[in-house]
Design a protein around this motif. Sequence first.
Motif, PDB file in Angstrom:
ATOM      1  N   ALA A   1       0.831  -1.204   0.000  1.00 32.02           N
ATOM      2  CA  ALA A   1       0.000   0.000   0.000  1.00 32.02           C
ATOM      3  C   ALA A   1       0.868   1.258   0.000  1.00 32.02           C
ATOM      4  O   ALA A   1       0.627   2.204  -0.760  1.00 32.02           O
ATOM      5  N   SER A   2       1.869   1.273   0.847  1.00 32.51           N
ATOM      6  CA  SER A   2       2.751   2.440   0.924  1.00 32.51           C
ATOM      7  C   SER A   2       3.477   2.647  -0.402  1.00 32.51           C
ATOM      8  O   SER A   2       3.587   3.788  -0.889  1.00 32.51           O
ATOM      9  N   PHE A   3       3.933   1.555  -1.000  1.00 26.81           N
ATOM     10  CA  PHE A   3       4.668   1.648  -2.264  1.00 26.81           C
ATOM     11  C   PHE A   3       3.805   2.245  -3.367  1.00 26.81           C
ATOM     12  O   PHE A   3       4.219   3.175  -4.069  1.00 26.81           O
ATOM     13  N   VAL A   4       2.590   1.707  -3.543  1.00 26.14           N
ATOM     14  CA  VAL A   4       1.788   2.136  -4.681  1.00 26.14           C
ATOM     15  C   VAL A   4       1.255   3.557  -4.498  1.00 26.14           C
ATOM     16  O   VAL A   4       1.136   4.310  -5.475  1.00 26.14           O
ATOM     17  N   VAL A   5       0.951   3.955  -3.270  1.00 24.52           N
ATOM     18  CA  VAL A   5       0.492   5.325  -3.043  1.00 24.52           C
ATOM     19  C   VAL A   5       1.612   6.315  -3.373  1.00 24.52           C
ATOM     20  O   VAL A   5       1.391   7.322  -4.060  1.00 24.52           O
ATOM     21  N   ASP A   6       2.822   6.017  -2.905  1.00 19.81           N
ATOM     22  CA  ASP A   6       3.949   6.904  -3.202  1.00 19.81           C
ATOM     23  C   ASP A   6       4.245   6.920  -4.699  1.00 19.81           C
ATOM     24  O   ASP A   6       4.545   7.971  -5.277  1.00 19.81           O
ATOM     25  N   HIS A   7       4.168   5.754  -5.328  1.00 21.51           N
ATOM     26  CA  HIS A   7       4.423   5.686  -6.766  1.00 21.51           C
ATOM     27  C   HIS A   7       3.401   6.505  -7.546  1.00 21.51           C
ATOM     28  O   HIS A   7       3.750   7.312  -8.413  1.00 21.51           O
ATOM     29  N   ASP A   8       2.122   6.294  -7.238  1.00 20.98           N
ATOM     30  CA  ASP A   8       1.072   6.956  -7.999  1.00 20.98           C
ATOM     31  C   ASP A   8       0.981   8.443  -7.685  1.00 20.98           C
ATOM     32  O   ASP A   8       0.459   9.226  -8.498  1.00 20.98           O
ATOM     33  N   ALA A   9       1.504   8.835  -6.530  1.00 19.42           N
ATOM     34  CA  ALA A   9       1.533  10.269  -6.204  1.00 19.42           C
ATOM     35  C   ALA A   9       2.522  11.000  -7.108  1.00 19.42           C
ATOM     36  O   ALA A   9       2.301  12.164  -7.476  1.00 19.42           O
TER      37      ALA A   9
END
Length: 564
Positions: free
Chosen positions: A472-480
């Motif tokens: 979750a942390s990875f994809v939120v940071d990536h998509d941000a």
Amino acid sequence: MQTLVRLLATTAMLTACADREEPYDPPSQDGTLVYLTPTQHLTRASLALRGQRPSIEDLETIASDPTKLPGIVDRYLQDPAFGRTIRDLHNASLLLRVEQGTFTYPALGTLEGITGAQMNGSLLEEPLRLIEDLVMNDRPYSEVVTADYTMADGIVATVWGLPHTGPTDRWERTAWTDGRGPAGVLASSVLYHRWRSAGANYQRGRANLISRAFLCHDFIHGDINIDTSIDLSDPDVVANAVVENKSCAGCHQTLDPLASFLFPFKNQINSNQVDAYPVAYYDAGRIDLWRRTNKRPPLFFGQEAAGLAGLGQAIAADPRFSRCAASRFASFFTEVPENQLSGAWVARLQQTFLDTAMNAKQLAKAVVLSDEFRVSHDTDPASAEGVVGALKLSPEQMSRVYADLTGFTWNATSTAQIRNGMPIGTSNLLESDFIGFRVLGGGIDSYFVTEPVHTSNATSSLVERMAAAQAASFVVDHDAAAPAGARTLFVAADVTTIDEPAVRAQLAHLHARLYGELVSPDAAEVTESYTLFRDALAVPGVVPRRAWKLTLTAMLSDVRSLYY
């Protein structure tokens, strides 16, 4: 207890879906059976075959026309992800993926500098890569034990002295050059490196592996009354007993002749015995060693066969081979123990397998399209054993699901030594045991733990929650940081938005991708998720990106994400 846990998981998983879809045209059977809806069936088939959730487009297609499921399954069977599943399936019976220092060969010569993870990840994978190649290229499954080639990357080729022309990390077809004959995985040196033979064992353990893996006949489980008066410390007494004593001869009269095919393979070559490559595990000069050991000529259950190649042909022609394959596939894809599978169902699968010239893809297709596979659960606990029920993501499936949904792979690098001076290196924590959590997550290490756990427990719950938080942390940071067209999950709303309609639209998208639920932004399920996001955002100091991480972690930890 397992049945109760799976029934509770199934009930929780279906509660949110029960009011939205019509039953998937179940056959007229016992009224206590409950069947998956069309989209749930699609989700189960996709996860079982590929370790990936279906796309929203596939879900919408099946929701509007369930008869298109076979065509979508055909497409999934061509996906390279199905090849990885085939390797997992066969490792469950061959138990090759061992992360132990005694099985890890050293980094010598041109291999200097490689890690333990690289060595084991190549060397022990060779037989599984061969099976994958056969299956993905629609070759007859019988070639698992009769193929005239194997697969190798640069590491495998260097260790065993096999021809290899491509880049080090490329797997390509090659062949043994020492005359061992066309016998598929039976000719694999690493199979016998993993399954060692003690000197006085006379290849019996290896013979039982072959019988168990390819015929589903385990000599250890034979209904034999053991004579405990035999002095096992005296080799002469033992040698006489396996021939003259009825209790012993009941197994050994077929086990020992099977073992006699395997004497050309050395008993073991430990890592501390290797000082240069290639390693010669096969020695044709040992072919008649049975004359001085078990004194039984090579025979396949009383049938003559010429060498290793003849053994492979005899196995492939044995009706137990095709039935064993049907049973293995059905058990792996349904998480039901083989001894609890319906005999009638296995027989039908076996016939389909034979009718398609032993095409493993068609066998897998027959499994996932069967009524037995699409049973959700049985409302009568007394008859629930052997019914499929909710299936739990294995650690390997979880890794692939998260990689597909979020782009996240849970890797870690360690300098811990797997053998003298050789670091383990980089491993996927959901697919490793030396520094990872595969066993803690319910998987197997192929050595100490050889049976998976298909229900949640304390350790698997911890692994699932930590993996969910990391993804979750990875994809939120990536998509941000990514432009709109390059985002992975946040395609309906940006991770900084707090506008309720936009947030609800994004949550509806997540319900489809994570759970296979086609719901509208104002659906009750979305309202529950929106409430979680809103409450997280209300905590002092929490910004929208943090609220999305908390919400997504919870959604990935939900039973609907972990079970299918």
